[in-house]
Design a protein around this motif. Structure first.
Motif, PDB file in Angstrom:
ATOM      1  N   LEU A   1       2.297  22.720  44.763  1.00 17.78           N
ATOM      2  CA  LEU A   1       2.862  24.035  45.061  1.00 17.78           C
ATOM      3  C   LEU A   1       4.086  23.917  45.972  1.00 17.78           C
ATOM      4  CD1 LEU A   1      -0.369  26.183  45.599  1.00 17.78           C
ATOM      5  CD2 LEU A   1       1.199  26.265  43.666  1.00 17.78           C
ATOM      6  N   GLY A   2       4.007  22.985  46.919  1.00 16.49           N
ATOM      7  CA  GLY A   2       5.133  22.783  47.825  1.00 16.49           C
ATOM      8  C   GLY A   2       6.387  22.369  47.085  1.00 16.49           C
ATOM      9  N   SER A   3       6.231  21.518  46.074  1.00 17.26           N
ATOM     10  CA  SER A   3       7.398  21.092  45.305  1.00 17.26           C
ATOM     11  C   SER A   3       7.967  22.241  44.471  1.00 17.26           C
ATOM     12  CB  SER A   3       7.027  19.923  44.392  1.00 17.26           C
ATOM     13  OG  SER A   3       6.037  20.310  43.453  1.00 17.26           O
ATOM     14  N   CYS A   4       7.087  23.167  44.044  1.00 13.69           N
ATOM     15  CA  CYS A   4       7.550  24.311  43.254  1.00 13.69           C
ATOM     16  C   CYS A   4       8.381  25.282  44.089  1.00 13.69           C
ATOM     17  CB  CYS A   4       6.365  25.045  42.641  1.00 13.69           C
ATOM     18  SG  CYS A   4       5.526  24.131  41.330  1.00 13.69           S
ATOM     19  N   LEU A   5       8.232  25.227  45.403  1.00 17.41           N
ATOM     20  CA  LEU A   5       9.045  26.093  46.264  1.00 17.41           C
ATOM     21  C   LEU A   5      10.519  25.716  46.208  1.00 17.41           C
ATOM     22  CD1 LEU A   5       6.787  26.398  49.456  1.00 17.41           C
ATOM     23  CD2 LEU A   5       7.084  28.069  47.633  1.00 17.41           C
ATOM     24  N   ARG A   6      10.818  24.518  45.671  1.00 21.73           N
ATOM     25  CA  ARG A   6      12.212  24.061  45.561  1.00 21.73           C
ATOM     26  C   ARG A   6      12.718  24.116  44.114  1.00 21.73           C
ATOM     27  NH1 ARG A   6       9.549  20.695  49.071  1.00 21.73           N
ATOM     28  NH2 ARG A   6       9.142  19.132  47.448  1.00 21.73           N
ATOM     29  N   HIS A   7      11.983  24.863  43.273  1.00 20.24           N
ATOM     30  CA  HIS A   7      12.369  24.988  41.867  1.00 20.24           C
ATOM     31  C   HIS A   7      13.630  25.837  41.720  1.00 20.24           C
ATOM     32  CE1 HIS A   7      11.897  25.785  37.530  1.00 20.24           C
ATOM     33  NE2 HIS A   7      11.093  24.732  37.514  1.00 20.24           N
ATOM     34  N   LYS A   8      14.339  25.660  40.591  1.00 15.16           N
ATOM     35  CA  LYS A   8      15.569  26.416  40.373  1.00 15.16           C
ATOM     36  C   LYS A   8      15.287  27.869  39.998  1.00 15.16           C
ATOM     37  CE  LYS A   8      17.032  23.482  37.312  1.00 15.16           C
ATOM     38  NZ  LYS A   8      17.864  22.836  36.259  1.00 15.16           N
ATOM     39  N   ASN A   9      14.135  28.114  39.365  1.00 23.48           N
ATOM     40  CA  ASN A   9      13.821  29.461  38.893  1.00 23.48           C
ATOM     41  C   ASN A   9      13.168  30.277  40.014  1.00 23.48           C
ATOM     42  OD1 ASN A   9      12.031  31.599  37.588  1.00 23.48           O
ATOM     43  ND2 ASN A   9      13.263  30.913  35.852  1.00 23.48           N
ATOM     44  N   GLU A  10      13.679  31.483  40.248  1.00 26.72           N
ATOM     45  CA  GLU A  10      13.184  32.314  41.348  1.00 26.72           C
ATOM     46  C   GLU A  10      11.739  32.740  41.139  1.00 26.72           C
ATOM     47  OE1 GLU A  10      16.108  35.370  41.161  1.00 26.72           O
ATOM     48  OE2 GLU A  10      17.285  34.545  42.822  1.00 26.72           O
ATOM     49  N   MET A  11      11.360  33.029  39.898  1.00 21.88           N
ATOM     50  CA  MET A  11       9.986  33.475  39.655  1.00 21.88           C
ATOM     51  C   MET A  11       8.980  32.356  39.878  1.00 21.88           C
ATOM     52  SD  MET A  11      10.287  36.569  39.292  1.00 21.88           S
ATOM     53  CE  MET A  11       8.541  36.825  39.091  1.00 21.88           C
ATOM     54  N   VAL A  12       9.374  31.129  39.533  1.00 21.25           N
ATOM     55  CA  VAL A  12       8.496  29.982  39.809  1.00 21.25           C
ATOM     56  C   VAL A  12       8.312  29.825  41.314  1.00 21.25           C
ATOM     57  CG1 VAL A  12       8.245  27.481  39.616  1.00 21.25           C
ATOM     58  CG2 VAL A  12       9.107  28.810  37.672  1.00 21.25           C
ATOM     59  N   ILE A  13       9.406  29.968  42.050  1.00 17.87           N
ATOM     60  CA  ILE A  13       9.331  29.864  43.514  1.00 17.87           C
ATOM     61  C   ILE A  13       8.415  30.943  44.070  1.00 17.87           C
ATOM     62  CG2 ILE A  13      10.662  30.027  45.649  1.00 17.87           C
ATOM     63  CD1 ILE A  13      13.087  28.968  44.096  1.00 17.87           C
ATOM     64  N   TYR A  14       8.581  32.181  43.589  1.00 18.30           N
ATOM     65  CA  TYR A  14       7.751  33.281  44.107  1.00 18.30           C
ATOM     66  C   TYR A  14       6.268  33.059  43.789  1.00 18.30           C
ATOM     67  CZ  TYR A  14       5.246  37.632  44.267  1.00 18.30           C
ATOM     68  OH  TYR A  14       4.278  38.573  44.511  1.00 18.30           O
ATOM     69  N   GLU A  15       5.976  32.680  42.534  1.00 12.18           N
ATOM     70  CA  GLU A  15       4.579  32.482  42.151  1.00 12.18           C
ATOM     71  C   GLU A  15       3.942  31.351  42.949  1.00 12.18           C
ATOM     72  OE1 GLU A  15       2.666  34.274  40.458  1.00 12.18           O
ATOM     73  OE2 GLU A  15       4.072  35.665  39.551  1.00 12.18           O
ATOM     74  N   ALA A  16       4.709  30.306  43.243  1.00 11.88           N
ATOM     75  CA  ALA A  16       4.190  29.209  44.060  1.00 11.88           C
ATOM     76  C   ALA A  16       3.896  29.694  45.474  1.00 11.88           C
ATOM     77  CB  ALA A  16       5.190  28.053  44.090  1.00 11.88           C
ATOM     78  N   ALA A  17       4.813  30.490  46.028  1.00 12.66           N
ATOM     79  CA  ALA A  17       4.606  31.023  47.380  1.00 12.66           C
ATOM     80  C   ALA A  17       3.392  31.936  47.417  1.00 12.66           C
ATOM     81  CB  ALA A  17       5.849  31.776  47.837  1.00 12.66           C
ATOM     82  N   ARG A  18       3.243  32.781  46.425  1.00 15.32           N
ATOM     83  CA  ARG A  18       2.098  33.681  46.394  1.00 15.32           C
ATOM     84  C   ARG A  18       0.797  32.907  46.231  1.00 15.32           C
ATOM     85  NH1 ARG A  18       0.777  38.398  41.998  1.00 15.32           N
ATOM     86  NH2 ARG A  18       0.829  36.596  40.616  1.00 15.32           N
TER      87      ARG A  18
END
Length: 629
Positions: free
Chosen positions: A1-18
């Motif tokens: 999940l931490g690595s997904c916080l640095r993804h290029k797609n904003e929705m992927v980042i949000y879903e990882a944070a949530r």
């Protein structure tokens, strides 16, 4: 999940944070990266991202207000957002994370636009105000005035109900708000279009109003409902007036005069209640007042079921509550408390839509009492809810209901045939007690024929040992004959075929003290605890290392003891480190049992400790109940 916080797609980042924020038992320091990302989204030019971030932070603020408080400056800027839903989420989050000094300012800002938002988001605001009241008692009057103001504005039933529920909770938990809150509710029912809310408030006035400094001030509001409202509300108002007359002697003559006019009401229920109250008030005795003021020993729907069972097998002597069979409420106990401020409410969807409907329990007791073979067993004490003895994928499904009589136990085995090419006949369950108790087999009743998809019952009756039932274990085997049938028509292929004898093993069945305990709640636990006394009290402590959370431990202990949680104590608040549960029940023979349990989480190793005190009318019963742990 931490690595997904640095993804290029904003929705992927949000879903990882949530997802990080929603991890169970996650520590506050572990979600700091997610909070940082959500904070950046608060200043996004995209409304969807601002809404999503505010929604998730609102949810996280319930458990970790300190962590979310670092976003307060960004949330402040969202108060003026053109999207009122985002502004609502921002303000309610600030209410959860802000200090006492910011309450007045935030409440003024909410008042400016609350009329412009939908009821779903108004409910979110009310829930945030409720949490704020319970957190800062000194601000309760300001917040109460805010609630009373929006209560008189336009809104649907659910919105008004949430406000009324919040005010009732404040009355219960902040005693100094009781009198002003009651007057606010009185003003609300002057122009309330919801019958259910009016009746509920009138009931509350009857309970709490007489204990206020100036109870006479409430009479006008109550009597106005008798003059102006529908029959349901008029009936509730008559009952409320009756309680004022019983509790406040100085008002009794005036109440009698007002109730006399209701004897001419066009509705039967209103007239009957007025006559009932007048008769008791004119007697003026303590006993007659108690009839008006004391709650029924059982809930009305349970009383109805108890009377229906009583008609099948009446007890000798006059009808009384003691003579009625005990009927338990089969609604499941909820042992976890998902906060009302959760994400489902924030998105506007209701948790009630996701709740499964609870089917009405089958009344096995009525079926049993109609069987002549069991007519001599005496009064039925209780019927234990069904226990499954087979897996759901097996050819034959078997469950067992234990019917407890004073000196007998009737085991009702419900058998379902799931094979469409077979007819089961002469179906019975053979039981064998394995712990050496003196159990005497009295009767076995077979189920003659069970076609495909049909459930029928077979019964086994035992006389209990003279020393009583403490613990027993039965091995069980299903015996029957199978006959081949046409799967399409259900007709026998060979009518003369007597069938093949077959045996089908099912799970063992245990008897313990909890089976002899009827779950009966008491209306006032503290009063009942004092009245029963400590003559038969037992105390003990237990360590419960097998349970990972308080809710699991509470659920297990309640199940082991077979008692009913009282006064809402069966609900465990989220993130609680300690919880007290009040329990009550009636043991076989009509022996009342009460228990006070204190659960706590050890700070050193997070293990769960239990302190328990049990009181009953019989020392041996107290010891027996304690052994259930």
């Amino acid at each position: 999940l931490g690595s997904c916080l640095r993804h290029k797609n904003e929705m992927v980042i949000y879903e990882a944070a949530r997802a990080m924020c929603r991890l169970p038992e996650v520590a506050s320091r572990d979600i700091l990266p997610a909070i940082t990302v959500l904070q950046l989204f608060l200043s996004s030019p995209k409304p969807t991202l601002r809404f999503a971030a505010a929604r998730t932070l609102n949810e996280v603020a319930i458990k970790y207000p300190g962590v979310v408080s670092k976003c307060n400056e960004d949330l402040e800027t969202l108060i003026g957002d053109s999207n009122r839903n985002i502004a609502t989420l921002a303000i309610t989050t600030l209410l959860k994370t802000g200090s006492e000094s910011s309450v007045d300012r935030l409440m003024k800002q909410i008042s400016n636009f609350i009329s412009d938002i939908a009821d779903e988001f108004k409910i979110v605001v009310v829930q945030a105000v409720r949490a704020l009241c319970l957190k800062f008692h000194s601000k309760s009057r300001i917040l109460l005035n805010f609630l009373s103001g929006i209560l008189r504005e336009e809104g649907g039933f659910e919105f008004k109900k949430v406000i009324v529920d919040t005010i009732l909770e404040l009355i219960e938990k902040i005693p100094e708000t009781k009198e002003p809150a009651l007057f606010h509710l009185c003003e609300f029912i002057e122009d309330c279009e919801f019958t259910q809310l009016s009746a509920r408030i009138l009931y509350l006035l009857g309970e709490e109003g007489p204990g206020c400094k100036h109870p006479a001030k409430f009479i006008r509001f109550i009597y106005n409902r008798i003059i102006l409202e529908n029959a349901h509300v008029r009936a509730a108002a008559v009952s409320a007036l009756g309680k004022f007359g019983a509790k406040v002697e100085s008002l009794t003559p005036s109440i009698i005069t007002l109730l006399t006019r209701s004897q001419l009401d066009e509705d039967d229920e209103v007239r009957d209640r007025a006559t009932f109250c007048l008769t008791l008030l004119r007697r003026g005795t303590d006993r007659s007042r108690a009839v008006l003021l004391d709650p029924l020993p059982m809930k009305p729907h349970l009383l109805l079921r108890s009377l229906e069972i009583y008609k099948l097998r009446p007890a000798p002597g006059p009808v009384s509550f003691d003579a009625l069979p005990i009927v338990e409420d089969n609604v499941p106990v909820i042992t976890t408390n998902e906060s009302a401020d959760g994400v489902d409410e924030i998105t506007g969807s209701s948790n009630r839509e996701a709740e499964s409907e609870i089917a009405a329990p089958q009344n096995y007791a009525e079926e049993l009492l109609k069987i002549p073979d069991f007519a001599e067993l005496g009064a039925l004490f209780r019927s234990v809810p069904p226990k499954e003895l087979t897996e759901s994928e097996t050819e034959y499904l078997v469950s067992c209901v234990k019917h407890i009589f004073p000196e007998h136990i009737v085991f009702q085995f419900n058998v379902t045939n799931t094979l469409d090419d077979q007819l089961l006949s002469n179906v019975e369950v053979v039981m064998e007690e394995t712990e050496g108790g003196e159990w005497e087999l009295m009767t076995t009743l077979q189920a003659e024929d069970i076609p495909y998809g049909v459930t029928k019952s077979t019964y086994v009756c035992y006389k209990t040992p003279e020393e009583g039932i403490h613990k027993a274990n039965f091995m069980n085997e299903l015996k029957f004959r199978t006959k081949i049938v046409d799967p399409n028509t259900g007709e026998l292929e060979d009518p003369d075929d007597e069938g093949d004898e077959e045996e089908f093993p099912v799970d063992d069945l245990e008897m313990n003290a909890a089976d002899l305990m009827a779950k009966v709640a008491v209306p006032n636990f503290r009063t009942a605890w004092g009245m029963i006394g400590d003559g038969a009290e037992v105390l003990d402590k237990f360590q419960l290392p097998q349970y990972k959370s308080l809710s699991e431990a509470v659920k297990a202990v309640v199940e082991f003891l077979g008692l009913e949680p009282c006064e809402g104590t069966g609900t465990v608040p989220s993130n609680a480190v300690g919880h007290t549960v009040f329990l009550s029940g009636v043991f076989l023979g009509g022996i009342k049992v009460l228990a006070r349990t204190l659960f706590s989480v050890s700070a050193s190793d997070n293990s769960i400790m239990l302190k328990i005190a049990i009181r009953s009318e019989d020392p041996s019963v107290s010891e027996l109940v304690l052994e259930c742990i």
